[in-house]
Design a protein around this motif. Structure first.
Motif, PDB file in Angstrom:
ATOM      1  N   ASN A   1       0.833  -1.194   0.000  1.00 43.71           N
ATOM      2  CA  ASN A   1       0.000   0.000   0.000  1.00 43.71           C
ATOM      3  C   ASN A   1       0.872   1.250   0.000  1.00 43.71           C
ATOM      4  O   ASN A   1       1.830   1.331   0.756  1.00 43.71           O
ATOM      5  CB  ASN A   1      -0.924  -0.007   1.217  1.00 43.71           C
ATOM      6  N   THR A   2       0.516   2.237  -0.823  1.00 37.66           N
ATOM      7  CA  THR A   2       1.327   3.449  -0.941  1.00 37.66           C
ATOM      8  C   THR A   2       0.950   4.526   0.076  1.00 37.66           C
ATOM      9  O   THR A   2       1.549   5.600   0.061  1.00 37.66           O
ATOM     10  CB  THR A   2       1.232   4.033  -2.363  1.00 37.66           C
ATOM     11  N   LEU A   3      -0.017   4.267   0.947  1.00 34.70           N
ATOM     12  CA  LEU A   3      -0.396   5.248   1.965  1.00 34.70           C
ATOM     13  C   LEU A   3       0.736   5.467   2.960  1.00 34.70           C
ATOM     14  O   LEU A   3       1.577   4.586   3.162  1.00 34.70           O
ATOM     15  CB  LEU A   3      -1.630   4.770   2.736  1.00 34.70           C
ATOM     16  N   SER A   4       0.707   6.604   3.622  1.00 41.24           N
ATOM     17  CA  SER A   4       1.668   6.846   4.699  1.00 41.24           C
ATOM     18  C   SER A   4       1.398   5.824   5.800  1.00 41.24           C
ATOM     19  O   SER A   4       0.258   5.355   5.951  1.00 41.24           O
ATOM     20  CB  SER A   4       1.504   8.260   5.254  1.00 41.24           C
TER      21      SER A   4
ATOM     22  N   LEU B   1     -10.404   2.294  -1.815  1.00 40.60           N
ATOM     23  CA  LEU B   1      -9.721   2.508  -3.092  1.00 40.60           C
ATOM     24  C   LEU B   1      -8.301   2.930  -2.750  1.00 40.60           C
ATOM     25  O   LEU B   1      -8.103   3.916  -2.037  1.00 40.60           O
ATOM     26  CB  LEU B   1     -10.426   3.589  -3.919  1.00 40.60           C
ATOM     27  N   PHE B   2      -7.334   2.160  -3.238  1.00 37.15           N
ATOM     28  CA  PHE B   2      -5.933   2.389  -2.901  1.00 37.15           C
ATOM     29  C   PHE B   2      -5.076   2.330  -4.146  1.00 37.15           C
ATOM     30  O   PHE B   2      -5.501   1.857  -5.201  1.00 37.15           O
ATOM     31  CB  PHE B   2      -5.397   1.287  -1.961  1.00 37.15           C
ATOM     32  N   GLU B   3      -3.829   2.739  -3.976  1.00 36.04           N
ATOM     33  CA  GLU B   3      -2.776   2.422  -4.926  1.00 36.04           C
ATOM     34  C   GLU B   3      -1.915   1.375  -4.250  1.00 36.04           C
ATOM     35  O   GLU B   3      -1.506   1.555  -3.103  1.00 36.04           O
ATOM     36  CB  GLU B   3      -1.913   3.655  -5.239  1.00 36.04           C
ATOM     37  N   HIS B   4      -1.675   0.273  -4.948  1.00 36.93           N
ATOM     38  CA  HIS B   4      -0.796  -0.770  -4.423  1.00 36.93           C
ATOM     39  C   HIS B   4       0.445  -0.861  -5.297  1.00 36.93           C
ATOM     40  O   HIS B   4       0.383  -0.628  -6.493  1.00 36.93           O
ATOM     41  CB  HIS B   4      -1.508  -2.130  -4.393  1.00 36.93           C
ATOM     42  N   ARG B   5       1.523  -1.224  -4.675  1.00 37.04           N
ATOM     43  CA  ARG B   5       2.815  -1.347  -5.329  1.00 37.04           C
ATOM     44  C   ARG B   5       3.104  -2.830  -5.574  1.00 37.04           C
ATOM     45  O   ARG B   5       2.844  -3.665  -4.712  1.00 37.04           O
ATOM     46  CB  ARG B   5       3.878  -0.747  -4.404  1.00 37.04           C
ATOM     47  N   THR B   6       3.657  -3.138  -6.745  1.00 32.36           N
ATOM     48  CA  THR B   6       4.040  -4.510  -7.051  1.00 32.36           C
ATOM     49  C   THR B   6       5.540  -4.686  -6.800  1.00 32.36           C
ATOM     50  O   THR B   6       6.250  -3.717  -6.528  1.00 32.36           O
ATOM     51  CB  THR B   6       3.720  -4.859  -8.523  1.00 32.36           C
TER      52      THR B   6
END
Length: 186
Positions: free
Chosen positions: A61-64, A84-89
């Motif tokens: 997860n790209t959240l702080s 709704l998130f941005e996830h990193r691979t």
């Protein structure tokens, strides 16, 4: 021994559902670590199941860290289950995801069962459409020619400022006006 076999038989259908669904993770909200991941998660994120299990959810997860902790608390407290998130691979690429999480009790631990859907293509298409729409609106607004966008009934749907200047009508007055009203009857 017979009790363990019965437990395994009861657990088997749930394990099969977990393994055959879309991207699914079990997360311990207390430690913010992944407890289990299915094969779809491994393929999506690019880490093996072994590499995912035990990994901090913050690696995906790209959240702080602070905001991620708050969201985990909301999910664990059943205050919220849709995110709704941005996830990193593993490759460092970010993906737009929709996550549905629910609290489950497993082996005396309170965990989050999270199902993840990849929205990246849809989100990128929506952004491209919004950018295209903004460009279209800018071009229409800044055109030096009068522009009328007409419906099939030849009524004005949209006009630019130059159309207002040429006709002497406001955009509100032109809206819905038949184009024939702008020309002499003959």
């Amino acid at each position: 021994r017979a009790g363990m076999a019965a437990i395994r038989r009861r657990e088997r259908p749930y394990r099969q559902m977990f393994d055959c669904t879309t991207v699914a993770l079990l997360v311990d909200p207390a430690t913010a670590r992944i407890v289990d991941a299915n094969e779809a998660a491994s393929q999506f994120y690019g880490w093996s199941r072994h590499e995912l299990v035990g990994r901090p959810i913050g690696d995906l997860n790209t959240l702080s860290p602070e905001f991620l902790a708050e969201e985990l608390d909301r999910a664990a407290g059943s205050e919220r289950n849709h995110f709704l998130f941005e996830h990193r691979t593993a490759s460092g690429e970010t993906r737009e995801v929709e996550v549905f999480s629910c609290r489950v009790d497993l082996g005396g631990r309170r965990l989050l069962y999270s199902v993840v859907f990849d929205l990246t293509s849809r989100v990128r298409a929506e952004r491209a459409l919004a950018d295209s729409e903004a460009l279209y609106r800018t071009l229409i607004a800044q055109a030096s020619d009068a522009i009328f966008i007409m419906g099939p009934d030849l009524r004005a749907l949209e006009v630019n400022e130059r159309a207002c200047e040429v006709t002497g009508y406001s955009a509100a007055e032109l809206a819905g006006m038949p184009i024939t009203a702008l020309f002499p009857a003959d």
